[in-house]
Structure formats: structure tokens, C-alpha cells
Design an enzyme around this catalytic site. Structure first.
Site, PDB file in Angstrom:
ATOM      1  N   SER A   1      14.034-109.514 -57.426  1.00 29.89           N
ATOM      2  CA  SER A   1      13.378-108.270 -57.845  1.00 29.89           C
ATOM      3  C   SER A   1      13.956-107.766 -59.166  1.00 29.89           C
ATOM      4  CB  SER A   1      13.552-107.197 -56.760  1.00 29.89           C
ATOM      5  OG  SER A   1      12.912-107.571 -55.577  1.00 29.89           O
TER       6      SER A   1
ATOM      7  N   GLY B   1       3.658-112.878 -56.263  1.00 32.35           N
ATOM      8  CA  GLY B   1       2.943-111.615 -56.157  1.00 32.35           C
ATOM      9  C   GLY B   1       3.658-110.502 -56.903  1.00 32.35           C
TER      10      GLY B   1
ATOM     11  N   ASP C   1      10.730-108.530 -46.470  1.00 35.40           N
ATOM     12  CA  ASP C   1      10.760-109.977 -46.711  1.00 35.40           C
ATOM     13  C   ASP C   1      11.661-110.721 -45.734  1.00 35.40           C
ATOM     14  OD1 ASP C   1       8.964-110.016 -48.836  1.00 35.40           O
ATOM     15  OD2 ASP C   1      10.519-109.564 -50.305  1.00 35.40           O
TER      16      ASP C   1
ATOM     17  N   ARG D   1       9.570-118.393 -47.716  1.00 29.50           N
ATOM     18  CA  ARG D   1      10.365-117.771 -46.650  1.00 29.50           C
ATOM     19  C   ARG D   1      10.043-118.372 -45.276  1.00 29.50           C
ATOM     20  NH1 ARG D   1      13.180-114.301 -49.533  1.00 29.50           N
ATOM     21  NH2 ARG D   1      12.119-113.146 -51.186  1.00 29.50           N
TER      22      ARG D   1
ATOM     23  N   ARG E   1      -4.521-113.954 -52.390  1.00 32.96           N
ATOM     24  CA  ARG E   1      -3.965-112.645 -52.048  1.00 32.96           C
ATOM     25  C   ARG E   1      -4.714-111.525 -52.759  1.00 32.96           C
ATOM     26  NH1 ARG E   1       2.366-113.524 -52.981  1.00 32.96           N
ATOM     27  NH2 ARG E   1       2.482-111.421 -52.112  1.00 32.96           N
TER      28      ARG E   1
END
Length: 448
Positions: free
Chosen positions: A29, A101, A327, A403, A129
């Protein structure tokens, strides 16, 4: 590993206890935001410890396309000579954000109040998405978006020529949406206000203030109110990126379920809006200790020591914590399978629109591996079987989701039979050193 191209089947199985230090990559991030805010500043921003996964590299490439000078100096040290707020040039080609994303939504926000036209695309997962959650508020500034049915990529956005500041209440907790609106507000006159009813990760607010933007945050009856004064001149920064707590989740969780393990994960960012997983694990009875707590670059940091914890109990995760660990629910569900009793996870609808439908992906894989799972639109329950009672022994689909792949590879380190994933390639988008890092701790993780 590559996040694109031919599938890379992988497998994992029980082996010796995990031990040693796990030096996970820089925070994804913060890495995305460092590049974008550096490109919106005037002068040179220096970044150390940048995550060099494919997602972040795609953002670096995009910033070059918008006219910033982005240089890789090696060993995670990068520099960005920015174009300034409102200074983005119109790219000559399509902006390909790969699997990210976060990258595409933040970049859309950053360009939406500059009068340029940009076409965005990505891989198959990203193109499936929905982008309406970002393009709807950007339209309030005056930006126009045209994409595929359902608001999906490829999508062309024309930025507002005469942007107006907006006041926007985020309908569902989303740091990506909040951040996109704030980045768009940088080049709008007056004050842009974002209201979130539930706090989400606040890296954008912290970093905007660090780059010199005039920004206030208030807790009110409406929720968390963030007010940004537009058209600042951002000042370049020297940024040391802390290690990613979302990446740390995998060696930490592996150590908790793999018999006899003792793993230290140094220099992990513990921003309160990101550390919900670790708090949840401790409530479940995990032997997880924060060592040497400190502050670096305005962010709380510590070394995490995780030891094998065979007596963890299922809990009901507080719904208000969801945004701080959204997440991490996939790998939490793996730990929950080895705990005793049900682990209940609510207010997690956001998981349905990540790189994959993560609730469905994990539920299907866990059931196939012998674990009972209940699910609804925004909740799910994993009925833990306890240490030594998880069968495993199946191949699961990663669904182009890093993930999901890593979570099931962690599961195989403690299940009775090996676990396989059909494609570990997407792991490179966020954790390119996952395989050597885990094997360095003693894990039997390999390409199948």
C-alpha cells in the site's frame, strides 16, 4: 515467479519446524502511494525498501507514462522526479495495471481532475472487477468514464477540465475508494471532503500530510471526516517503506500451525488500520509477541515473533475490525481450520470483489480439504478441526489470486496430506520472494 504467462503449479507439505527470520517485502500500500505522490510532487522523492512485486512495478511504469521520471537504483532504492499536482501528461499508450486493483483505482483518482484521456486495462482478473465504486465519485468532480458492461476494464477516463471539489460519503469501507477521491481532490479548487463510517487503512492521509498537503481528520457523528484543501504544491520526500503486514501474515500464520515452529518477522508496519489480523490471532490464543516496538517514518513498527500454537480457539471476529484486516481473512481462515471450534467472520462483503471472490474461493478449497464452512453474502464461518485433524490432500484453484494461492500453500505445511494450487504465478504480484523466503525457514514449498 511471474504474475502473468503460463500457470505455475505449486505444492506444500509437512516438514521440519519453521525457524529463523522472515524478511518480508516492503508494504504494498505504501509502495503504490510513494510512487504516485512522488509523481505528483515537484522535485525528487527518494524511496527505500520499495516492494518490487509486479503490482508496484506496473504503477511505476504508469507514472513514467504520465511524465514522471522514475528510476530504479537497485536493492529497493528508487527515485521519482514528479510532474506536480495537475501536471500529468497524457500517456501515449494504454495503462496496463496488471493484477492490481489498488494501482488502477489510485491512478484513476490521481488523473481524474487533469484534462487528459487515459485508457486502463489489466489482466483477466482485474478486467473482471467492477470499477463503478471509483468512477461514480470521480464523476462528481467532472471526470467521464466509458468501459465494458458492468463498469469493467478496459476503460477510458477523460479527466475534468474544470474540476469541482466534492463531499462524498464512502458507501462501503474501502481505502481504495477513499484514496482515489482524495487524490482527485488534490487538483480541485477548494475543499474536498470524504466521510467514512468505518475507518479504513489511513496511509493516504498520513502520506498526503507528509508530502505537505493541508488535510484534517475529525471523528464526528457522521463518521470519520477527512477534509483536503486542493491545489497544493506537494514537497518531495525521503520515504523508508516499512515491511508489509499483509505479507508478514503468511510466515506468521505458518509458524502458528506448523509443529515446533519459532519465527521472527522483523520491521513490520503496525499501523492500527492494518494490524487487525495480529490482534485477532492473539485473541484466538496465538503465541504472537511484538518485540522492539518503535516508530519509523510516522508509522508504528515492531518485530513479530510467532511460535507454534496448538491450542488456539475459534472466536467471533469483531465486525468493526474487518476493514483493518480485509486482505488477511483468507489466511486467517486457514488458521481457523486448525483451531478448536467455529471462527465467525462478518461484514466481509468486500471479499467478494477482490482479485477473486475470496469467500467462495476459500470456502470451496477448505471444504475440499475436509473443513466445514458456512457462508453468506457478507459472512462466513470456519468450523475448526484442531491441530492434527485437517485432512488436506487436494488441489485448489488460485483463481489468479495471490492471497488464495499463498493461503493454501500455508495450509499444506500442517495438513495431514500435501496441498496443491493450480497456479502460484500470481504470488509475484505482491510477494515475489515468497517461495525462497518460506523454504529458507524450512518450509517444504515447491513448484509441482
Amino acid at each position: 515467479m511471474s504474475g502473468h504467462g503460463d500457470p505455475i503449479p505449486m505444492m506444500s507439505q509437512r516438514g521440519p519446524a519453521l525457524s529463523g527470520e522472515a524478511h518480508v517485502p516492503g508494504d504494498k500500500s505504501i509502495s503504490h502511494r510513494s510512487l504516485i505522490l512522488g509523481a505528483l510532487s515537484v522535485g525528487e522523492t527518494v524511496i527505500e525498501g520499495l516492494l518490487e512485486g509486479q503490482d508496484v512495478l506496473d504503477t511505476a511504469k504508469a507514472m513514467r507514462a504520465f511524465g514522471a521520471e522514475v528510476t530504479d537504483h537497485g536493492e529497493g532504492r528508487w527515485s521519482v522526479h514528479g510532474a506536480g499536482v495537475g501536471g500529468f501528461a497524457e500517456p501515449e499508450g494504454v495503462i496496463d495495471c496488471g493484477n492490481s486493483g489498488t494501482g488502477v483505482r489510485l491512478i484513476m483518482g490521481a488523473m481524474a481532475t487533469t484534462p487528459i484521456t487515459v485508457t486502463f486495462t489489466g489482466d483477466a482478473s482485474l478486467c473482471s472487477r467492477p470499477m463503478g465504486r471509483v468512477t461514480d465519485p470521480l464523476a462528481l468532480f467532472g471526470a467521464r468514464a466509458e468501459g465494458r458492461e458492468g463498469g469493467r476494464l478496459p476503460m477510458t477516463i477523460t479527466g475534468a477540465a474544470d474540476p469541482m471539489p466534492v463531499r462524498y460519503t464512502v458507501p462501503v469501507p474501502s481505502a481504495q475508494v477513499k484514496s482515489a477521491v482524495l487524490l482527485a481532490g488534490l487538483n480541485a479548487p477548494g475543499k474536498t471532503v470524504v466521510i467514512e463510517k468505518e475507518a479504513t487503512r489511513d496511509h493516504t492521509e498520513r502520506m498526503l500530510a507528509g508530502f505537505g498537503a493541508e488535510l484534517t481528520v475529525e471523528e464526528t457523528d457522521e463518521g470519520r471526516v477527512i477534509t483536503l484543501t486542493g491545489q497544493p504544491e506537494l514537497t518531495p520526500q525521503h520515504i523508508v517503506v516499512p515491511r508489509d503486514p499483509s505479507s508478514a501474515a503468511f510466515p506468521v500464520c505458518a509458524a502458528l500451525i506448523a509443529e515446533g515452529s519459532d519465527v521472527l518477522v522483523p520491521n513490520i508496519g503496525l499501523n492500527p488500520t492494518r494490524a487487525g489480523l495480529f490482534e485477532t490471532l492473539r485473541e484466538m490464543g496465538a503465541d504472537l509477541v511484538y518485540e522492539n516496538p518503535r516508530e519509523e517514518g510516522g508509522e508504528p513498527v515492531a518485530d513479530l515473533r510467532a511460535r507454534f500454537s496448538p491450542n488456539m480457539k475459534g472466536i467471533e471476529v469483531p465486525p468493526a475490525r474487518a476493514a483493518s484486516m480485509i486482505d488477511e481473512y483468507p489466511v486467517l481462515s486457514v488458521v481457523a481450520a486448525f483451531a478448536q471450534g467455529p471462527t465467525v467472520m462478518r461484514s466481509v462483503k468486500e471479499l467478494r470483489v477482490k482479485e477473486s471472490d475470496r469467500i467462495d474461493a476459500m470456502a470451496q478449497g477448505l471444504r475440499a480439504a475436509g473443513v466445514e464452512v458456512e457462508e453468506g453474502e457478507d459472512w462466513w464461518i470456519v468450523h475448526g478441526r484442531g491441530h492434527g485433524e485437517v485432512p488436506g490432500g487436494v488441489t485448489v484453484e488460485s483463481r489468479l489470486d495471490h492471497r488464495i494461492a499463498m493461503s493454501f500453500l500455508v495450509m499444506g505445511l500442517a495438513s495431514n496430506e500435501p496441498m496443491r494450487v493450480d497456479d502460484g504465478g500470481p504470488i509475484a504480484t505482491s510477494f515475489p520472494v515468497f517461495e525462497p523466503l518460506m523454504t529458507g525457514l524450512g518450509a517444504d514449498v515447491r513448484r509441482a
